[in-house]
Design a protein around this motif. Sequence first.
Motif, PDB file in Angstrom:
ATOM      1  N   LYS A 270       9.533 -15.954   0.575  1.00  0.00           N
ATOM      2  CA  LYS A 270       8.909 -15.141  -0.468  1.00  0.00           C
ATOM      3  C   LYS A 270       8.160 -16.051  -1.432  1.00  0.00           C
ATOM      4  CE  LYS A 270      10.896 -11.656   1.448  1.00  0.00           C
ATOM      5  NZ  LYS A 270      10.086 -10.825   2.377  1.00  0.00           N
ATOM      6  N   LEU A 271       7.482 -15.441  -2.383  1.00  0.00           N
ATOM      7  CA  LEU A 271       6.745 -16.185  -3.406  1.00  0.00           C
ATOM      8  C   LEU A 271       7.447 -16.031  -4.747  1.00  0.00           C
ATOM      9  CD1 LEU A 271       3.068 -15.172  -2.503  1.00  0.00           C
ATOM     10  CD2 LEU A 271       4.270 -17.277  -1.870  1.00  0.00           C
ATOM     11  N   ALA A 272       7.603 -17.133  -5.457  1.00  0.00           N
ATOM     12  CA  ALA A 272       8.183 -17.090  -6.806  1.00  0.00           C
ATOM     13  C   ALA A 272       7.063 -16.858  -7.825  1.00  0.00           C
ATOM     14  CB  ALA A 272       8.913 -18.393  -7.106  1.00  0.00           C
ATOM     15  N   PHE A 273       7.389 -16.133  -8.869  1.00  0.00           N
ATOM     16  CA  PHE A 273       6.422 -15.901  -9.946  1.00  0.00           C
ATOM     17  C   PHE A 273       7.148 -15.954 -11.284  1.00  0.00           C
ATOM     18  CE2 PHE A 273       7.982 -11.736  -8.570  1.00  0.00           C
ATOM     19  CZ  PHE A 273       8.443 -11.214  -9.773  1.00  0.00           C
ATOM     20  N   ARG A 274       6.354 -16.022 -12.357  1.00  0.00           N
ATOM     21  CA  ARG A 274       6.902 -16.044 -13.708  1.00  0.00           C
ATOM     22  C   ARG A 274       6.550 -14.750 -14.428  1.00  0.00           C
ATOM     23  NH1 ARG A 274       4.733 -21.848 -14.761  1.00  0.00           N
ATOM     24  NH2 ARG A 274       3.189 -20.780 -16.051  1.00  0.00           N
ATOM     25  N   LYS A 275       7.353 -14.413 -15.413  1.00  0.00           N
ATOM     26  CA  LYS A 275       7.034 -13.279 -16.268  1.00  0.00           C
ATOM     27  C   LYS A 275       5.623 -13.453 -16.828  1.00  0.00           C
ATOM     28  CE  LYS A 275       8.416 -10.902 -20.510  1.00  0.00           C
ATOM     29  NZ  LYS A 275       9.380 -10.831 -21.633  1.00  0.00           N
ATOM     30  N   VAL A 292       1.687  -6.345 -13.950  1.00  0.00           N
ATOM     31  CA  VAL A 292       2.116  -7.552 -14.662  1.00  0.00           C
ATOM     32  C   VAL A 292       3.629  -7.695 -14.520  1.00  0.00           C
ATOM     33  CG1 VAL A 292       2.179  -8.754 -16.876  1.00  0.00           C
ATOM     34  CG2 VAL A 292       0.244  -7.274 -16.310  1.00  0.00           C
ATOM     35  N   ALA A 293       4.076  -8.859 -14.083  1.00  0.00           N
ATOM     36  CA  ALA A 293       5.507  -9.089 -13.872  1.00  0.00           C
ATOM     37  C   ALA A 293       6.261  -9.022 -15.201  1.00  0.00           C
ATOM     38  CB  ALA A 293       5.722 -10.443 -13.205  1.00  0.00           C
ATOM     39  N   PRO A 294       7.283  -8.158 -15.298  1.00  0.00           N
ATOM     40  CA  PRO A 294       8.044  -8.063 -16.551  1.00  0.00           C
ATOM     41  C   PRO A 294       9.176  -9.083 -16.629  1.00  0.00           C
ATOM     42  CG  PRO A 294       8.793  -6.375 -15.031  1.00  0.00           C
ATOM     43  CD  PRO A 294       7.678  -7.116 -14.328  1.00  0.00           C
ATOM     44  N   VAL A 295       9.452  -9.767 -15.524  1.00  0.00           N
ATOM     45  CA  VAL A 295      10.539 -10.749 -15.442  1.00  0.00           C
ATOM     46  C   VAL A 295      10.116 -11.867 -14.488  1.00  0.00           C
ATOM     47  CG1 VAL A 295      12.445  -9.124 -15.897  1.00  0.00           C
ATOM     48  CG2 VAL A 295      11.580  -9.411 -13.553  1.00  0.00           C
ATOM     49  N   ASP A 296      10.850 -12.961 -14.500  1.00  0.00           N
ATOM     50  CA  ASP A 296      10.708 -13.968 -13.450  1.00  0.00           C
ATOM     51  C   ASP A 296      11.327 -13.403 -12.168  1.00  0.00           C
ATOM     52  OD1 ASP A 296       9.805 -15.565 -15.485  1.00  0.00           O
ATOM     53  OD2 ASP A 296      11.545 -16.890 -15.524  1.00  0.00           O
TER      54      ASP A 296
END
Length: 409
Positions: A270-275, A292-296
């Motif tokens: 998978k891919l990691a992302f940041r808030k 928009v990501a609300p969390v990491d």
Amino acid sequence: MGRQSQLTLTDVCKQIVDCEHKTAPTQGQGYPSIRTPNIGRGRLILDGVNRVSEDTYRAWTRRAVPRAGDLVLAREAPVGNVAIIPEGLQVCLGQRTVLLRPDPLVINPAYLAYLLLGDEIQARFQGIAAGATVPHLNVDDIRSHVLPPLPPRKAQDAVASILSAYDDLIENNERRIRILEELARRLYREWFVHFRFPGHERVKLVESAVGRVPEGWEVKRLGDLAEQVRDSVMPDGVPPDTPYFGLEHLPRRSITLGEWGAASAVQSTKLAFRKGDILFGKIRPYFHKVGVAPVDGLCSSDTIVIRSLRPDHFGLVLGCVSSDEFVAHATQTSQGTKMPRANWGVLTRYPLPLPPVRVLRQFSSFATDAVAMTQNLLFRNRNLRETRDLLLPKLVSGEVDVSALTIDR
């Protein structure tokens, strides 16, 4: 609480009507056609609902015209979800649904909806459905389904009122989210498409490589302002409760991502992302899944993780990649026939106007605040849903006694 002897759904409903077993022809405007994805836990989900013409509506409601207070039950995918039809909404049934018309002299319709959503009946529904090749409920099984003993009507009204209050708060927050998102979309178009930004009256338009733009503005490419983040991670290498966003968790035409799963439930890279990163669903980009990501957390590798290169670029990047024009461009330039995928290498060349720092920071501040407000509302709704879902089985089973409550109706 004193409870009535066991009754079936047929005993408490005036009508139980199956859907048409064919797909209704759709159009851009018209009556909502309620399919299983539109049936939530107690309330209808009308975002992205199919619409049908007057003639189709009449044909699909010949057995019964759905009305306020009726329930719509999902027979498949997901089995057992139930929603009540609100006042002022005219709908028809889509495939794999059943209409229940409760007898208000026997049972409170909202109470019946919550009773069917309770743990006991949901477990029974799942057990019945699991016996089929494709999990589904037969209409005969629905009609003959035995209900737990019913409490007195006063207690039914109290339970329905308590749980409906939670759903009303959730619905109100969702309405506020939609308003904030629409304001952000309109402001982006006003400032960066029509160039009606604060003080535009004093700025003349000049020719550029992409047409006329305000004097002092530059024409940049998306890749000048944002990058794709490809931080590959195996799910078993992170805590099991790490949030996971699959494409199924990304709503259409909404930047607010309120639902997600857990890393423990998925496999493969998978891919990691940041808030604060922007998640763009690249498979079939015409589905317009951008948020928009609300969390990491982690996301599907079929997602493009977009990160603005500078904080004051965030608003412009978000407005651009979530716009109809950009999604159309991603669709037109996607690669593949059966499963077309957007190509970040192509998308980086998408032109966008870059204003002077003052205007850029002003818009980015608004966009950042709007996203923060929508995310605050989505977390409120997650807490409300969690509390409601904890209360629901206790209330409908009688574990929490509401007989002494006085409910204003």
